[in-house]
Write an enzyme that holds these catalytic residues in place. Structure first.
Site, PDB file in Angstrom:
ATOM      1  N   SER A  73       0.877  -1.459  -0.115  1.00 34.17           N
ATOM      2  CA  SER A  73      -0.063   0.257   0.064  1.00 34.17           C
ATOM      3  C   SER A  73       0.612   1.301   0.095  1.00 34.17           C
ATOM      4  CB  SER A  73      -0.839   0.051   1.446  1.00 34.17           C
ATOM      5  OG  SER A  73      -2.573  -0.301   0.735  1.00 34.17           O
ATOM      6  N   LYS A  76       0.928   3.340  -3.146  1.00 33.41           N
ATOM      7  CA  LYS A  76      -0.852   4.374  -3.407  1.00 33.41           C
ATOM      8  C   LYS A  76      -0.220   5.962  -2.905  1.00 33.41           C
ATOM      9  CE  LYS A  76      -3.909   0.874  -1.403  1.00 33.41           C
ATOM     10  NZ  LYS A  76      -4.786   0.249   0.049  1.00 33.41           N
ATOM     11  N   TYR A 198      -2.586  -1.870 -10.679  1.00 33.46           N
ATOM     12  CA  TYR A 198      -2.570  -1.747  -9.283  1.00 33.46           C
ATOM     13  C   TYR A 198      -1.692  -2.872  -7.990  1.00 33.46           C
ATOM     14  CZ  TYR A 198      -4.907  -2.061  -4.025  1.00 33.46           C
ATOM     15  OH  TYR A 198      -4.687  -1.878  -3.065  1.00 33.46           O
ATOM     16  N   TYR A 250      -4.272   3.359   8.247  1.00 36.59           N
ATOM     17  CA  TYR A 250      -5.173   2.675   7.768  1.00 36.59           C
ATOM     18  C   TYR A 250      -6.282   2.885   9.044  1.00 36.59           C
ATOM     19  CZ  TYR A 250      -2.023  -0.938   5.814  1.00 36.59           C
ATOM     20  OH  TYR A 250      -1.569  -1.689   4.252  1.00 36.59           O
ATOM     21  N   VAL A 268       1.044  -3.766   3.626  1.00 36.67           N
ATOM     22  CA  VAL A 268       0.376  -4.644   4.326  1.00 36.67           C
ATOM     23  C   VAL A 268       1.944  -6.184   4.560  1.00 36.67           C
ATOM     24  CG1 VAL A 268      -1.780  -5.555   4.394  1.00 36.67           C
ATOM     25  CG2 VAL A 268      -0.751  -5.759   3.139  1.00 36.67           C
TER      26      VAL A 268
END
Ligand code: GLU
Length: 327
Positions: A73, A76, A198, A250, A268
């Site tokens: 992540s 992102k 992605y 998160y 993660v």
């Protein structure tokens, strides 16, 4: 141009301090490795590294510094920057919001009124963001992403095919989100291509130093402090850091902002990046995660760094960046 590997990293008292942090938390074995992506479950849970790169390119690091892992992540953040460059702020805001959710990163939710995904740091928003990357076909879009990573880290990067295929064949929640967004016209019909891109952006291999150089690039107005190359337009640094600050950790993002007070993003696979604008990028890698998906040791290390150096953005009493020693 200098490579990250060329930089002097002679032991300094600051590095000794990082060594103390490393030894203090090495024995902490709380948490579990991510297993919902089968390939990630194979990681050695003992791995642990900390790296700090300053905005003028000094590198301090301890632990398993060369170990490669998938960025997950943390990608992102970078892809949001590229999408902002491609589409501009106003258009991006019509497609992806900037509201924290308080929900898990993989929640299948959209904003009730606008039908936008809440923000680019949760999976739905990240998939929508990735779908907006420009390029004439899947290969050109992937190459543009890989070139962006190269600018941030200072060398070529590669996609781990096993992690990519593992996620592609088990990523049903992400596929469900893409279909939901297609239903509301928030993403175009090429959803399999967007999902592949992605999954590929998440499966890019990095080490802890790469993450710290990325964070330092964000701290240095988008210029990689080791190579001097521009990775992202400085206009968008405030957009990127704002969503990191409010949405990057998160459903711990609010508590992180309150206690640690630094724009950050975790993934993660166990990485965390944290950005002290104008000063430095921090990266921690340790794959043991808490129930929200944040690295247990990573959160502890950042908390301690924040308290020791008064890094909390709004801490006008403790803020003490000048006490970070020279190398
Ligand atoms: N590729 C992962 C997913 O989409 C990224 C999750 C994360 O690191 O938060 O589920």
């Amino acid at each position: 141009m200098k490579n990250a590997g060329d930089v002097e990293t002679g032991l300094s008292s600051f590095e000794e301090f990082l060594g103390e942090l490393y030894h203090k938390y090495k024995s902490l074995r709380d948490g579990t490795v991510a297993n919902y992506i089968p390939e990630l479950a194979k990681v050695n849970p003992e791995l642990f590294s900390i790296c700090i790169v300053t905005a003028d390119g000094r590198v301090y690091e301890v632990g398993d510094r060369t170990h490669l892992f998938t960025i997950q992540s943390i990608s992102k953040v970078l892809v949001y920057g590229l999408a902002l460059e491609d589409r501009g702020r106003d258009y991006m805001l019509t497609r992806v919001g900037v509201e924290p959710t308080g929900d898990a990163f993989n929640a299948i939710i959209l904003d009730e009124l606008s039908k936008r995904p809440y923000n680019p740091m949760v999976n739905a928003g990240a998939i929508a963001t990735t779908s907006l990357i420009k390029g004439t076909g899947a290969t050109e879009r992937l190459n543009r992403l890989l070139d962006m990573y190269r600018r941030y880290v200072g060398h070529d990067v590669f996609v781990d095919i096993s992690v990519f295929t593992s996620e592609r064949s088990t990523g049903h929640r992400n596929r469900a989100m893409a279909h939901l967004m297609l239903n509301f016209g928030m993403i175009d019909v090429h959803i399999e291509e967007a999902l592949d891109l992605y999954f590929q952006q998440c499966a890019v291999m990095v080490n802890c130093r790469d993450l710290a150089v990325m964070a330092a690039t964000l701290a240095n107005r988008g210029i990689n402090p080791i190579t001097g190359e521009k990775a992202v337009d400085s206009t968008y640094i405030k957009d990127i850091l704002s969503v990191m600050y409010t949405c990057g950790m998160y459903n711990f993002a609010g508590e992180w902002a309150y206690k640690i007070g630094i724009p950050a993003k975790s993934g993660v696979s166990g990485g965390i990046i944290a950005v002290i604008p104008g000063y430095m990028g921090i990266a921690v890698f340790s794959p043991l995660l808490d129930s929200r998906g944040n690295s247990v040791r990573g959160v502890k290390v950042c908390e301690e760094l924040s308290h020791k150096f008064g890094l909390h953005m709004f801490d006008c009493v403790q803020r003490n960046l000048e006490s970070i020693p020279e190398s």
